[in-house]
Design a protein around this motif. Sequence first.
Motif, mmCIF file in Angstrom:
data_model
loop_
_atom_site.group_PDB
_atom_site.id
_atom_site.type_symbol
_atom_site.label_atom_id
_atom_site.label_comp_id
_atom_site.label_asym_id
_atom_site.label_seq_id
_atom_site.Cartn_x
_atom_site.Cartn_y
_atom_site.Cartn_z
ATOM 1 N N SER A 154 56.820 29.479 47.453
ATOM 2 C CA SER A 154 56.694 30.773 48.044
ATOM 3 C C SER A 154 56.978 32.171 47.031
ATOM 4 O O SER A 154 56.268 32.934 47.244
ATOM 5 C CB SER A 154 58.157 30.920 48.879
ATOM 6 O OG SER A 154 58.017 29.814 49.934
ATOM 7 N N GLN A 155 57.950 31.791 46.007
ATOM 8 C CA GLN A 155 57.858 32.926 45.137
ATOM 9 C C GLN A 155 56.423 33.369 44.280
ATOM 10 O O GLN A 155 56.319 34.355 44.137
ATOM 11 C CB GLN A 155 58.917 32.618 44.144
ATOM 12 C CG GLN A 155 60.216 32.484 44.570
ATOM 13 C CD GLN A 155 60.767 33.715 45.324
ATOM 14 O OE1 GLN A 155 60.463 34.918 45.160
ATOM 15 N NE2 GLN A 155 61.536 33.520 46.433
ATOM 16 N N ALA A 156 55.956 32.074 44.374
ATOM 17 C CA ALA A 156 54.445 32.302 43.251
ATOM 18 C C ALA A 156 53.491 32.933 44.421
ATOM 19 O O ALA A 156 52.437 33.658 43.989
ATOM 20 C CB ALA A 156 54.033 30.735 43.040
ATOM 21 N N ILE A 157 53.627 32.632 45.532
ATOM 22 C CA ILE A 157 52.640 33.233 46.711
ATOM 23 C C ILE A 157 52.977 34.729 46.586
ATOM 24 O O ILE A 157 52.104 35.438 46.794
ATOM 25 C CB ILE A 157 52.930 32.547 47.987
ATOM 26 C CG1 ILE A 157 52.372 31.240 47.909
ATOM 27 C CG2 ILE A 157 52.038 33.495 49.157
ATOM 28 C CD1 ILE A 157 52.337 30.282 49.178
ATOM 29 N N VAL A 158 54.143 35.146 46.557
ATOM 30 C CA VAL A 158 54.456 36.429 46.490
ATOM 31 C C VAL A 158 54.204 37.315 45.275
ATOM 32 O O VAL A 158 53.600 38.614 45.468
ATOM 33 C CB VAL A 158 56.296 36.653 46.709
ATOM 34 C CG1 VAL A 158 56.453 38.170 46.323
ATOM 35 C CG2 VAL A 158 56.775 36.355 47.766
ATOM 36 N N LEU B 216 45.108 29.002 41.931
ATOM 37 C CA LEU B 216 46.066 29.978 41.226
ATOM 38 C C LEU B 216 47.449 29.553 40.987
ATOM 39 O O LEU B 216 48.150 29.774 40.243
ATOM 40 C CB LEU B 216 45.833 31.286 42.282
ATOM 41 C CG LEU B 216 44.475 31.793 42.431
ATOM 42 C CD1 LEU B 216 44.833 33.044 43.394
ATOM 43 C CD2 LEU B 216 44.142 32.394 41.024
ATOM 44 N N LEU B 217 47.982 28.637 42.132
ATOM 45 C CA LEU B 217 49.274 28.074 42.047
ATOM 46 C C LEU B 217 49.457 27.329 41.037
ATOM 47 O O LEU B 217 50.525 27.097 40.209
ATOM 48 C CB LEU B 217 49.576 27.788 43.340
ATOM 49 C CG LEU B 217 49.780 28.367 44.516
ATOM 50 C CD1 LEU B 217 49.959 27.481 45.827
ATOM 51 C CD2 LEU B 217 50.974 29.168 44.317
ATOM 52 N N ILE C 203 45.059 37.378 45.789
ATOM 53 C CA ILE C 203 44.941 36.600 47.061
ATOM 54 C C ILE C 203 44.031 37.617 47.944
ATOM 55 O O ILE C 203 43.131 37.237 48.674
ATOM 56 C CB ILE C 203 46.124 36.357 47.680
ATOM 57 C CG1 ILE C 203 46.659 35.028 47.169
ATOM 58 C CG2 ILE C 203 46.197 36.191 49.204
ATOM 59 C CD1 ILE C 203 48.003 34.523 47.982
ATOM 60 N N GLY C 204 44.268 39.024 47.768
ATOM 61 C CA GLY C 204 43.338 39.679 48.572
ATOM 62 C C GLY C 204 42.073 39.681 48.084
ATOM 63 O O GLY C 204 41.161 40.020 49.025
ATOM 64 N N GLN C 205 41.966 39.639 46.665
ATOM 65 C CA GLN C 205 40.471 39.714 46.318
ATOM 66 C C GLN C 205 39.570 38.345 46.744
ATOM 67 O O GLN C 205 38.395 38.367 47.195
ATOM 68 C CB GLN C 205 40.443 39.471 44.773
ATOM 69 C CG GLN C 205 39.122 39.388 44.088
ATOM 70 C CD GLN C 205 38.414 40.782 44.537
ATOM 71 O OE1 GLN C 205 38.762 41.811 44.557
ATOM 72 N NE2 GLN C 205 36.995 40.638 44.965
ATOM 73 N N LEU C 206 40.657 37.279 46.795
ATOM 74 C CA LEU C 206 40.022 36.102 47.441
ATOM 75 C C LEU C 206 39.712 36.168 48.873
ATOM 76 O O LEU C 206 38.417 35.729 49.226
ATOM 77 C CB LEU C 206 40.851 34.607 47.486
ATOM 78 C CG LEU C 206 41.014 33.990 45.966
ATOM 79 C CD1 LEU C 206 42.371 33.113 46.150
ATOM 80 C CD2 LEU C 206 39.772 33.676 45.305
ATOM 81 N N LEU C 207 40.317 37.033 49.733
ATOM 82 C CA LEU C 207 39.989 37.194 51.001
ATOM 83 C C LEU C 207 38.852 38.212 51.172
ATOM 84 O O LEU C 207 37.964 37.722 52.013
ATOM 85 C CB LEU C 207 41.197 38.090 51.546
ATOM 86 C CG LEU C 207 42.458 37.130 51.894
ATOM 87 C CD1 LEU C 207 43.624 38.061 52.639
ATOM 88 C CD2 LEU C 207 42.443 35.969 52.688
ATOM 89 N N ARG C 208 38.738 39.045 50.345
ATOM 90 C CA ARG C 208 37.371 39.876 50.301
ATOM 91 C C ARG C 208 36.234 38.993 49.894
ATOM 92 O O ARG C 208 34.799 39.148 50.493
ATOM 93 C CB ARG C 208 37.505 41.137 49.235
ATOM 94 C CG ARG C 208 38.121 41.976 49.915
ATOM 95 C CD ARG C 208 38.548 43.402 48.922
ATOM 96 N NE ARG C 208 39.096 43.145 47.870
ATOM 97 C CZ ARG C 208 40.392 43.331 47.464
ATOM 98 N NH1 ARG C 208 40.952 43.591 48.677
ATOM 99 N NH2 ARG C 208 41.028 43.091 46.494
ATOM 100 N N ASN C 209 36.244 38.059 48.908
ATOM 101 C CA ASN C 209 35.167 37.204 48.394
ATOM 102 C C ASN C 209 34.818 36.092 49.609
ATOM 103 O O ASN C 209 33.667 36.023 49.882
ATOM 104 C CB ASN C 209 35.792 36.371 47.240
ATOM 105 C CG ASN C 209 35.858 37.152 46.144
ATOM 106 O OD1 ASN C 209 35.399 38.314 46.112
ATOM 107 N ND2 ASN C 209 36.504 36.554 45.052
#
Length: 575
Positions: free
Chosen positions: A373-377, A75-76, A385-391
């Motif tokens: 850092s800004q890209a992670i925000v 994603l980055l 990122i939340g969707q990846l955590l659920r996956n």
Amino acid sequence: MISRNLTFFLVLAAIFPSLAISQVCPTQTVFSLEKGFDNRTFTMALQVAPPFVSYNGEATGTDSFSGLTIDIASLLERELSCKFEFVLANDKSPESSSAAVRSVVSSSGSTPGAQIAGGAIEITTERSNMVHFTIPYYDTGYIMIVQKPAQTPSLWHFFGPFQTALWVAVLVEMLVVAILCYLMESPFLSSIKDSDVVDGGFEGFFDSLYWSITLLLQNPDKAPRTWGGKLVMMAHGWFMLIIVASYTANLASFLTASFTVPAISDWNTVLNSQGRYKLALPAGGLHQAFIEFEQKQFPKAVFNVNWTDTWESAVKLVSDGLADATFHDEPIVQDYIVREGLSCKVMETGKIFNVFGYGFAFNYASLDFIPFSQAIVSLKETGEIGQLLRNYQIGPFQKTSTESCTASSEDQSFSFRDMLGLFLMTSGVIFVGFVINACELISHGKLSLGCKGKLHDPSTSEPREKVIDDLDKIANERLSLAFSEAVRQGILLSLKSMCEGMRDKENTREVDFKSELLSHIDSIIDSSKQNGSKLEEEFMRKDCVGDKLLYGKVSLIELDDQMLKQLRMFVDEWL
């Protein structure tokens, strides 16, 4: 997408332009709002930490790595217009996060070495003095791991669907209903003479209590006579219907999921145990630093620690019962428990403590951590990122029960031990009933001493007068006050007459005088029906009874059919 998040980076670049330029190799592309990193390739040194980074030694190049961190890097690449090459941070210690950090510390940023370290690298104060970290892309902390308690249900676990307070409330309700039924329905206290509650004070109350309890078991054998009693039993029946239905609905699930709470509920339990619980922890890393920090914060705390080479070894000691607990990063240890099939041996307990985050580490001379850092925000705000955590089912989405404790159908069936408490309770009630019945038989034997069997045994010196006196005493104690004195005296005289006559005829034969007297009363009823006469006339016409009533100069009051039936019932109870 991330241009609105770059204010901080632009301010730094404006204040420290010489720093930003001097620390970047001319061959490296500086981040810009228009082109990002313009397809610049970063070398990322990785720590192996499933499910964030998994390593397959049989594959080659970038394909050797997979996991959540790799997907976030993808994603980055899109957000920052860059590319990544992945390498192991340390071949000898691939799971060491400290080795990954050191791989970028030793790099100047202008050499072919790694510019970024990734994996599951905890952001700490000490490490922040060595490298720059991005903001965390995942927040976590330590979680306690303990051995699963043995599922050995207690003898009385079938009471478990209800709490103790509720069982007490049910017992109190049954007792109150029993008292009310006794007051309303007992012949001893009320005007009801054909009540289903037995006569007498002590006996009547316990018969009412038995009545109240039978409604819980859904097999009442009595019916109320008064309207007050009917309303009380209707409310009691409704209450018991709800109680029984609720208990039944919860019983099966409770028995099949007997779960015991572990002795260690969270980190505070260990902290306050004064060394009672044995910990297994990896030596020389963040775990040891945390214990040292806790000892400084709580000087009176005592820790009993078995130091191991790796955190995996610590988990193994706990699963084997050689240590009481360990702790590690929540998502890492969750994944390990599932992969190693330890879900049936160990479990998490308590809440996360010593909270920290995972981030990417950069050489201290580089400012590239700012756009990262800004890209992670931005990725957090868009929910990617939340969707990846659920996956990946990481952290709160993790299901450690995925690897269920499989058992055969025989293991899932109830055993004798599961119901041993029920057997003991039932056996106890049956034994008490047997003892009470034995007492009743003994008591009845004493009460029928004067009228069952031989009235006068030639081998004894008991006189005839004493036997008849005993009859007088028994009759006065047992006959109901519901009858007039005339009827009571009539029964007594008729019984004496029958006893005397039968004794004189067959001195050695055992005679059941109870059956004889009841047959005598039945014959009165039959004669009244056949002759169309009144019951009191038939009562007077019978030789034994009539003669004795006239001899005693006792006049009968009205003796109707209902009264004679009651008379028969009380004679039956008496004898």
